[in-house]
Design an enzyme around this catalytic site. Sequence first.
Site, short mmCIF file in Angstrom:
data_model
loop_
_atom_site.label_atom_id
_atom_site.label_comp_id
_atom_site.label_asym_id
_atom_site.label_seq_id
_atom_site.Cartn_x
_atom_site.Cartn_y
_atom_site.Cartn_z
N ALA A 10 173.51 -7.02 68.59
CA ALA A 10 174.79 -7.75 68.48
C ALA A 10 175.32 -7.78 67.05
CB ALA A 10 174.62 -9.18 69.02
N ASN A 87 171.80 -3.79 75.09
CA ASN A 87 172.82 -2.98 74.44
C ASN A 87 172.28 -2.17 73.25
OD1 ASN A 87 175.70 -2.41 73.33
ND2 ASN A 87 174.73 -3.61 71.70
N TYR A 153 169.93 12.55 73.28
CA TYR A 153 170.70 11.32 73.54
C TYR A 153 171.07 11.25 75.02
CZ TYR A 153 174.26 7.70 73.49
OH TYR A 153 174.98 6.57 73.77
N LYS A 157 169.94 8.44 77.90
CA LYS A 157 170.87 7.64 78.72
C LYS A 157 170.71 7.97 80.20
CE LYS A 157 172.58 5.01 75.56
NZ LYS A 157 172.52 3.54 75.62
N PRO A 183 180.25 3.60 79.39
CA PRO A 183 181.49 3.99 78.72
C PRO A 183 181.43 5.42 78.18
CG PRO A 183 180.37 2.11 77.62
CD PRO A 183 179.39 2.76 78.54
N GLY A 184 182.61 6.02 78.08
CA GLY A 184 182.76 7.25 77.30
C GLY A 184 182.85 6.86 75.82
P1 NDP Z 1 176.63 0.41 66.88
O1 NDP Z 1 175.87 1.31 65.96
O2 NDP Z 1 177.91 -0.14 66.42
O3 NDP Z 1 175.69 -0.79 67.34
C1 NDP Z 1 174.34 -0.59 67.68
C2 NDP Z 1 173.63 -1.92 67.74
O4 NDP Z 1 172.27 -1.68 68.16
C3 NDP Z 1 173.58 -2.61 66.39
O5 NDP Z 1 173.75 -3.99 66.55
C4 NDP Z 1 172.17 -2.31 65.89
O6 NDP Z 1 171.71 -3.39 65.10
C5 NDP Z 1 171.39 -2.27 67.22
N1 NDP Z 1 170.17 -1.47 67.09
C6 NDP Z 1 170.08 -0.14 66.88
N2 NDP Z 1 168.79 0.21 66.76
C7 NDP Z 1 168.06 -0.94 66.90
C8 NDP Z 1 166.67 -1.23 66.86
N3 NDP Z 1 165.75 -0.27 66.66
N4 NDP Z 1 166.27 -2.51 67.02
C9 NDP Z 1 167.18 -3.48 67.22
N5 NDP Z 1 168.51 -3.27 67.28
C10 NDP Z 1 168.94 -2.01 67.11
O7 NDP Z 1 176.83 1.28 68.20
P2 NDP Z 1 177.51 0.92 69.62
O8 NDP Z 1 178.03 -0.45 69.65
O9 NDP Z 1 178.41 2.03 69.94
O10 NDP Z 1 176.22 1.07 70.55
C11 NDP Z 1 175.79 0.05 71.46
C12 NDP Z 1 175.29 0.72 72.73
O11 NDP Z 1 176.38 1.37 73.36
C13 NDP Z 1 174.23 1.80 72.51
O12 NDP Z 1 173.25 1.66 73.51
C14 NDP Z 1 175.01 3.10 72.68
O13 NDP Z 1 174.18 4.13 73.11
C15 NDP Z 1 176.00 2.67 73.74
N6 NDP Z 1 177.22 3.46 73.87
C16 NDP Z 1 178.04 3.70 72.81
C17 NDP Z 1 179.20 4.43 72.97
C18 NDP Z 1 180.10 4.77 71.82
O14 NDP Z 1 180.88 5.75 71.94
N7 NDP Z 1 180.10 4.02 70.72
C19 NDP Z 1 179.59 4.92 74.30
C20 NDP Z 1 178.66 4.62 75.35
C21 NDP Z 1 177.53 3.90 75.14
P3 NDP Z 1 170.88 -3.26 63.73
O15 NDP Z 1 171.30 -1.99 63.07
O16 NDP Z 1 171.24 -4.51 62.99
O17 NDP Z 1 169.46 -3.25 64.18
C1 8X3 Z 2 178.27 7.48 73.55
C2 8X3 Z 2 179.38 8.36 74.05
O1 8X3 Z 2 180.07 10.78 74.31
O2 8X3 Z 2 179.18 10.13 72.17
O3 8X3 Z 2 177.35 7.23 74.55
O4 8X3 Z 2 177.73 10.35 74.07
S1 8X3 Z 2 179.05 9.97 73.62
#
Ligand code: NDP
Ligand code: 8X3
Length: 260
Positions: A10, A87, A153, A157, A183-184
């Site tokens: 978060a 997440n 990756y 997923k 999500p995309g």
């Molecule tokens: P961000 O990098 O903005 O956020 C990722 C979050 O995950 C951060 O809060 C980070 O916190 C936390 N995190 C990462 N690694 C760890 C770890 N080892 N332990 C604890 N916390 C961790 O990316 P998104 O918001 O985009 O990603 C969130 C989710 O959404 C992921 O699962 C991603 O795969 C998925 N997603 C993203 C998409 C995109 O296009 N952005 C599309 C589809 C899915 P901190 O670094 O403080 O630990």
């Molecule tokens: C994150 C979206 O298209 O970069 O899951 O894999 S993509």
Amino acid sequence: MKKIVLITGATAGIGLATAKQFAKKGCDLIITGRRLDRLNNITKKLTSKYGVKVLPLAFDVRDKKAVKEQLTKLPSKWKNIDVLINNAGLAKGYSSIENGKIEDWEAMIETNILGLLYVTKIIAKGMVKKQEGQIINVCSSAGHECYPNGNVYCASKHAVDAITKSMRLDLHSKGIRIGQVSPGHVEETEFAMVRFDGDEKKASIYDDFNPLTSKDVAKAIYFMSSQPKHVTIQDLVLMGSQQAGNNHIDRSGRKFDSKN
Ligand code: NDP
Ligand code: 8X3
């Protein structure tokens, strides 16, 4: 009774937007991530703006000992978790399979699969005891369709997709609702900067089309959690309107900016 919602990851992106969305709706939150300073700032902001209670917990989801220590010793007020949002996750690297870095593969598999499982095992146990609860996994369009250079990756997923389905088979008869959001591309996140190791140029992947925003996904997650108890949204797949699939994006310019 206020709902207690645990959101992993978060400190940024989708997780942060989701924390804001649930706080706005009056839920008490347990927020996690590795960056304690950010968690503390977010806690201050959400408590003062929305009058909800927030418990920040800093740990790495890959560290099974830390996950266990933090989540099995919650103060009694926080033990009764209604919704878990798995997440925390990341992509690392963007290379053809023969050029991939093993450390990147390990980071994705350990975070996106094992980390999600470590957290889920503990929280699901509490939910089974009370025969009530909801778990929403943040999957991805990459969990449904592979793309070139996305190999590990996408595999991680696809594993989330299989885990969501399996969890539902195991838990649906125990009063627990299991779903995922897929999500995309999503902007207002650190996703691309993390994937490309802070290389701003390589991470500029949203300049020529409108992807989803983190807030769009947060609203979708809230929608899933606000259904009546007899309804489970199993998978909510969403993309920006200029994206028709992981390999089909209209990159002819941002068509939907602000006032459009
Ligand atoms: P961000 O990098 O903005 O956020 C990722 C979050 O995950 C951060 O809060 C980070 O916190 C936390 N995190 C990462 N690694 C760890 C770890 N080892 N332990 C604890 N916390 C961790 O990316 P998104 O918001 O985009 O990603 C969130 C989710 O959404 C992921 O699962 C991603 O795969 C998925 N997603 C993203 C998409 C995109 O296009 N952005 C599309 C589809 C899915 P901190 O670094 O403080 O630990
Ligand atoms: C994150 C979206 O298209 O970069 O899951 O894999 S993509």
